[in-house]
Scaffold this motif. Structure first.
Motif, short mmCIF file in Angstrom:
data_model
loop_
_atom_site.label_atom_id
_atom_site.label_comp_id
_atom_site.label_asym_id
_atom_site.label_seq_id
_atom_site.Cartn_x
_atom_site.Cartn_y
_atom_site.Cartn_z
N SER A 19 0.81 -1.22 0.00
CA SER A 19 0.00 0.00 0.00
C SER A 19 0.84 1.26 0.00
CB SER A 19 -0.92 0.01 1.23
OG SER A 19 -0.15 -0.08 2.41
N GLY A 20 2.15 1.12 0.00
CA GLY A 20 3.01 2.30 0.00
C GLY A 20 3.10 2.94 1.36
N GLY A 21 3.58 4.18 1.40
CA GLY A 21 3.73 4.89 2.66
C GLY A 21 5.19 5.11 2.98
N GLU A 22 5.46 5.84 4.04
CA GLU A 22 6.82 6.17 4.40
C GLU A 22 7.64 4.92 4.68
OE1 GLU A 22 9.29 8.82 7.70
OE2 GLU A 22 7.09 8.75 7.72
N GLY A 23 8.81 4.83 4.07
CA GLY A 23 9.70 3.70 4.29
C GLY A 23 9.33 2.46 3.50
N PHE A 24 8.31 2.53 2.66
CA PHE A 24 7.86 1.37 1.91
C PHE A 24 8.31 1.51 0.46
CE2 PHE A 24 5.51 1.33 5.66
CZ PHE A 24 4.82 0.14 5.82
N LEU A 25 8.50 0.37 -0.20
CA LEU A 25 8.89 0.40 -1.59
C LEU A 25 7.75 0.94 -2.45
CD1 LEU A 25 10.65 -3.05 -2.03
CD2 LEU A 25 11.73 -0.82 -1.86
N LYS A 26 8.09 1.85 -3.33
CA LYS A 26 7.10 2.35 -4.29
C LYS A 26 7.13 1.51 -5.57
CE LYS A 26 5.93 6.02 -1.84
NZ LYS A 26 6.88 5.92 -0.73
N GLU A 27 8.24 0.84 -5.80
CA GLU A 27 8.39 0.03 -7.01
C GLU A 27 9.49 -0.99 -6.77
OE1 GLU A 27 11.37 3.27 -9.14
OE2 GLU A 27 9.35 2.95 -9.93
N ASP A 28 9.64 -1.91 -7.71
CA ASP A 28 10.71 -2.89 -7.60
C ASP A 28 12.05 -2.17 -7.61
OD1 ASP A 28 8.56 -4.54 -7.81
OD2 ASP A 28 8.94 -5.11 -9.89
N THR A 29 13.00 -2.70 -6.86
CA THR A 29 14.26 -1.97 -6.72
C THR A 29 15.41 -2.91 -6.43
OG1 THR A 29 15.32 -0.13 -5.54
CG2 THR A 29 14.01 -1.63 -4.23
N ASP A 30 16.62 -2.43 -6.64
CA ASP A 30 17.82 -3.09 -6.15
C ASP A 30 18.12 -2.47 -4.79
OD1 ASP A 30 18.11 -4.71 -8.33
OD2 ASP A 30 19.58 -3.46 -9.34
N LEU A 31 17.92 -3.24 -3.75
CA LEU A 31 18.09 -2.75 -2.38
C LEU A 31 19.55 -2.91 -1.96
CD1 LEU A 31 16.60 -1.75 0.22
CD2 LEU A 31 16.44 -4.17 0.87
N THR A 32 20.16 -1.81 -1.53
CA THR A 32 21.55 -1.85 -1.06
C THR A 32 21.59 -2.25 0.40
OG1 THR A 32 22.22 -0.13 -2.64
CG2 THR A 32 23.67 -0.52 -0.76
N ILE A 33 22.37 -3.28 0.71
CA ILE A 33 22.53 -3.73 2.08
C ILE A 33 24.03 -3.82 2.39
CG2 ILE A 33 20.39 -5.06 2.03
CD1 ILE A 33 22.18 -7.61 1.84
N SER A 34 24.37 -3.72 3.65
CA SER A 34 25.77 -3.86 4.05
C SER A 34 26.01 -5.27 4.58
CB SER A 34 26.11 -2.84 5.13
OG SER A 34 25.45 -3.15 6.34
N GLY A 35 27.28 -5.65 4.59
CA GLY A 35 27.62 -6.94 5.18
C GLY A 35 27.24 -6.99 6.64
N GLY A 36 27.34 -5.84 7.34
CA GLY A 36 26.96 -5.77 8.75
C GLY A 36 25.48 -6.03 8.95
N GLU A 37 24.65 -5.50 8.05
CA GLU A 37 23.20 -5.74 8.15
C GLU A 37 22.87 -7.21 7.95
OE1 GLU A 37 21.00 -1.69 6.66
OE2 GLU A 37 22.21 -2.77 5.17
N LEU A 38 23.53 -7.85 6.99
CA LEU A 38 23.29 -9.27 6.75
C LEU A 38 23.77 -10.10 7.93
CD1 LEU A 38 22.39 -11.57 4.94
CD2 LEU A 38 24.58 -11.44 3.75
N LEU A 39 24.92 -9.75 8.49
CA LEU A 39 25.44 -10.45 9.67
C LEU A 39 24.48 -10.29 10.85
CD1 LEU A 39 27.69 -11.95 11.21
CD2 LEU A 39 28.77 -9.73 11.61
#
Length: 328
Positions: A19-39
């Motif tokens: 439904s969208g909204g703040e912090g939500f994806l508006k469309e398909d995307t390549d999401l950038t993540i860090s190794g620290g976030e995955l860990l």
């Protein structure tokens, strides 16, 4: 890949029916993540099967160390993207399925937090185990739901179905949505969202599909003590820190005015995993439920110094849950 590398990766995320909204994806995307976030996602993600094996000969931290090895073994970097490592082709089908299951859990936790603002995500089965209860069944099936919680002015619980697959499967995604929409209320509140999140190996890279389902008109009414929810979330990390604390092998830190306690456990390659949490939270988890709720509330409402950019930790990634992680 190695989780001790300081770098970023990209995930292909396809959002369907949101439904969208703040912090939500508006469309398909390549999401950038860090190794620290995955860990962080791998370390803090609740795995019911590991909890069920406690009491056997495994030392605290063995399961966490295994998770890190699994991620590093099964994925490799190709440019900016994460892709399936050719090494897993050497494994039989059952082992490849296990890897997909774990990755599905880890990535669901990561995406739910980074994209949809979920502060905590806990398998319902772990919350019930914390209360000494058996897992729920509905229509003859065991529940595999993950319950998310987002801090805000209103109580916001969400329902997530984590799916790990080797290939893109619309059928699996649809079945996940069907399970998610069977939850009518969580602690008396209608879930603010219900999603099926599938992690699979796309043509380019590790990919994710998130599909939002309609609100339930009838179904399960789930309830649990809030303290049991937070205890279930922190259980794995707390177990590591407590075991090291009893051996007097923890490190006390003062980071930007916050007292923290950090433990270390060996992982593959002669490295060590460092896991930390606020000292206040550690002792609250050893105390009564009221202390646990107060400590969790402090973490979620803690005001950070506006001059501090990034996590309130040194040499580590620190999540909104107060848990810091690093491999070095």
């Amino acid at each position: 890949m190695k989780l001790d590398e300081i770098r970023t990766y990209k995930l292909s995320v396809e959002a369907d029916g949101h439904s969208g909204g703040e912090g939500f994806l508006k469309e398909d995307t390549d999401l950038t993540i860090s190794g620290g976030e995955l860990l962080h996602a791998a370390v803090t993600c609740g795995i019911p099967e590991e909890r069920l094996m406690t009491g056997y000969s495994e030392k605290p931290g063995t399961g966490i160390s295994r998770r890190i090895s699994l991620v590093e073994y099964s994925l490799e970097a190709q440019g900016e993207y994460l892709r399936k490592s050719d090494r897993i082709l050497e494994l039989d089908e059952s082992m490849r399925s296990l890897i997909s299951y774990y990755l599905g859990m880890f990535i669901t936790k990561l995406v739910s937090g980074k994209v949809y603002g979920v502060d905590y995500l806990v398998p319902l089965q772990l919350v019930r185990l914390e209360q000494g209860q058996e897992n729920l069944r509905y229509h003859g099936k065991r529940r595999r739901d993950m319950i998310g919680y987002r801090e805000g002015t209103d109580v916001c619980f969400s329902v997530w179905e984590a799916i790990g697959r080797s290939n893109n499967s619309g059928k699996a995604l649809k079945e996940g949505c069907k399970s998610a929409e069977e939850i009518l209320t969580v602690n008396g509140h209608t879930p603010c969202r219900a999603d099926s999140c599938m992690t699979y190996y796309g043509s380019r890279c590790l990919s994710v599909r998130v599909k939002t389902t309609a609100a339930a008109s009838e179904g399960l009414e789930i309830s649990f003590p809030p303290a049991a929810y937070f205890r279930a979330y922190y259980d794995a990390v707390y177990g590591i820190v407590r075991e090291c604390y009893e051996r007097e092998s923890v490190r006390n830190q003062m980071v930007f005015g916050e007292e923290r306690i950090e433990a270390e456990i060996p992982v593959s390659g002669g490295r060590k995993l460092y896991v930390g949490m606020p000292r206040r939270l550690f002792f609250a988890l050893e105390s009564d439920d009221e202390e646990v709720l107060m400590a969790a509330d402090e973490i979620m409402n803690k005001e950070k110094d506006p001059e501090i950019q990034g996590p309130v930790c040194t040499e580590a990634y620190c999540g909104r849950d107060g848990v810091s992680v690093s491999v070095r």
